[in-house]
Design a protein around this motif. Structure first.
Motif, mmCIF file in Angstrom:
data_model
loop_
_atom_site.group_PDB
_atom_site.id
_atom_site.type_symbol
_atom_site.label_atom_id
_atom_site.label_comp_id
_atom_site.label_asym_id
_atom_site.label_seq_id
_atom_site.Cartn_x
_atom_site.Cartn_y
_atom_site.Cartn_z
ATOM 1 N N ASP A 280 1.370 11.737 8.280
ATOM 2 C CA ASP A 280 0.757 11.988 9.582
ATOM 3 C C ASP A 280 -0.527 11.164 9.674
ATOM 4 O O ASP A 280 -1.416 11.292 8.827
ATOM 5 N N VAL A 281 -0.623 10.309 10.672
ATOM 6 C CA VAL A 281 -1.802 9.454 10.826
ATOM 7 C C VAL A 281 -2.588 9.830 12.081
ATOM 8 O O VAL A 281 -3.391 9.034 12.574
ATOM 9 N N SER A 282 -2.406 11.037 12.580
ATOM 10 C CA SER A 282 -3.030 11.430 13.850
ATOM 11 C C SER A 282 -4.546 11.535 13.756
ATOM 12 O O SER A 282 -5.229 11.491 14.786
ATOM 13 N N LEU B 218 0.833 -1.204 0.000
ATOM 14 C CA LEU B 218 0.000 0.000 0.000
ATOM 15 C C LEU B 218 0.868 1.254 0.000
ATOM 16 O O LEU B 218 0.565 2.228 -0.707
ATOM 17 N N VAL B 219 1.951 1.232 0.769
ATOM 18 C CA VAL B 219 2.876 2.372 0.768
ATOM 19 C C VAL B 219 3.422 2.584 -0.643
ATOM 20 O O VAL B 219 3.527 3.722 -1.119
ATOM 21 N N LEU C 253 -5.722 2.891 4.102
ATOM 22 C CA LEU C 253 -5.172 2.349 5.343
ATOM 23 C C LEU C 253 -6.296 2.026 6.318
ATOM 24 O O LEU C 253 -6.281 0.969 6.975
ATOM 25 N N ALA C 254 -7.290 2.896 6.409
ATOM 26 C CA ALA C 254 -8.391 2.684 7.347
ATOM 27 C C ALA C 254 -9.176 1.425 7.013
ATOM 28 O O ALA C 254 -9.683 0.747 7.918
ATOM 29 N N LEU C 255 -9.274 1.089 5.723
ATOM 30 C CA LEU C 255 -10.002 -0.125 5.357
ATOM 31 C C LEU C 255 -9.300 -1.376 5.862
ATOM 32 O O LEU C 255 -9.958 -2.332 6.294
ATOM 33 N N ARG D 208 3.618 0.857 11.070
ATOM 34 C CA ARG D 208 4.378 0.436 9.883
ATOM 35 C C ARG D 208 4.109 1.388 8.712
ATOM 36 O O ARG D 208 5.037 1.845 8.026
ATOM 37 N N TYR D 209 2.841 1.686 8.490
ATOM 38 C CA TYR D 209 2.491 2.577 7.382
ATOM 39 C C TYR D 209 3.077 3.966 7.602
ATOM 40 O O TYR D 209 3.646 4.572 6.675
#
Length: 340
Positions: free
Chosen positions: A283-285, A140-141, A240-242, A275-276
């Protein structure tokens, strides 16, 4: 259609078209079978006894080509060839519905296993399961690293306002399936609307990225990412959320809903997100919003199936229980968003 033709695929007409478009490619008569189908596009495995191909076409009887755009699928797969994203090599696109009754495309058939159930992962063990899921994240990355303009996809979607349009789209889907009271679903939709984050820079997004939409070889390498029908340019964190939502312990236990997240060794959400974030630099905040939205989408999809089943318009394994799953998904979405 011949007696041995799979539904929706006239093998003689397909062979004639392939021979005309790619002379010398097909060596003998074609045999074929459906390898995936249902509510999504149909996929067939076709072989001449020497080579094998996959053929994709819309569902039978579907008359809205914009909802099952073979050209878009073919375009994104062809564009990603040569990048770090594993995709099947494309062979041809046919946009003449007179050939098979609908537009379709042909690609090389890629061998591999789609891991759909916990039991499949239990057979390979915890260590390999963990490595496979982390490889799913790394792939995915790679997808989100591709510069759309560099592969000719700069006009593949409208990334500005992507999240707003997605929320409106799924809200309309919900309205079209309303037949009963669903406590909390309007609150979930409203809270998502008021919590919209600012999206990161747009990327190619898959739109339905999960473990059973990739093929894996015997060495646990991902050989192909499949099912690109929902791909566009948009917010990468939706993909990513999926992964997080589809592997959540909050998913209901019914047929058609993946339970891979229950397999021993399957990484937890924190490890997947870390990891992602480390490999993408993003930023995954605000990811809780995206996971809450993923649960909302799943709830709307299952409510649509429940509605059609209640109207006698569709049948399938456990469809009589799908309605029970929707409130669970609504609660999961609200839980992810925290206290209002």
């Amino acid at each position: 259609m011949g007696e041995t033709d799979p539904p929706g695929l006239d093998l003689a007409r397909l062979r004639a078209h392939m021979a005309a478009e790619r002379p010398g490619l097909v060596q003998g008569e074609l045999a074929g079978e459906v390898i995936a189908g249902g509510r999504s596009n149909l996929t067939y495995r076709v072989t001449d006894g020497h080579r094998a191909w996959a053929v994709r076409r819309p569902p039978l009887g579907h008359v809205l080509p914009t909802a099952h755009d073979m050209g878009r699928e073919h375009r994104v797969i062809a564009a990603l060839a040569g990048t770090g994203v594993p995709v099947p090599p494309t062979v041809l696109l046919c946009e003449d519905p007179d050939v098979l009754g609908a537009n379709f495309y042909v690609m090389d058939f890629v061998d591999g296993t789609p891991y759909r159930r916990r039991e499949q992962l239990e057979e390979i063990g915890p260590e390999r399961t963990r490595g496979l899921v982390l490889s799913l994240v790394d792939t995915l990355v790679e997808l989100h690293t591709v510069d759309p303009g560099s592969v000719g996809l700069e006009d593949f979607g409208r990334p500005d306002g992507y999240l707003q349009r997605q929320l409106r789209r799924w809200g309309k889907q919900l309205d079209a399936s309303r037949s009963r009271d669903l406590p909390g679903i309007d609150e979930l939709q409203q809270r998502l609307t008021t919590m919209l984050p600012e999206s990161p820079a747009p990327t190619v997004v898959h739109g339905d990225y999960r473990l059973d939409n990739v093929l894996v070889d015997e060495r646990d390498r991902i050989t192909a990412v499949l099912d690109w029908e929902m791909s566009t340019l948009g917010d990468p964190l939706t993909d990513l959320a999926l992964i997080i939502a589809y592997s959540s312990p909050e998913l209901p236990h019914i047929a058609g809903v993946s339970n891979v997240g229950e397999a021993p060794g399957f990484p937890g959400a924190d490890e997947i997100v870390r990891r992602y974030a480390e490999r993408s630099g993003r930023d995954v905040s605000t990811l809780d919003f995206y996971v809450g939205f993923a649960f909302f989408k799943l709830a709307v999809i299952l409510e649509g199936i429940h509605y059609r089943h209640s109207q006698g318009q569709t049948v399938g394994e456990d469809f009589d229980r799908i309605g029970e799953a929707v409130p669970q998904l609504v609660r999961a979405g609200l839980n992810r968003l925290g206290e209002g």
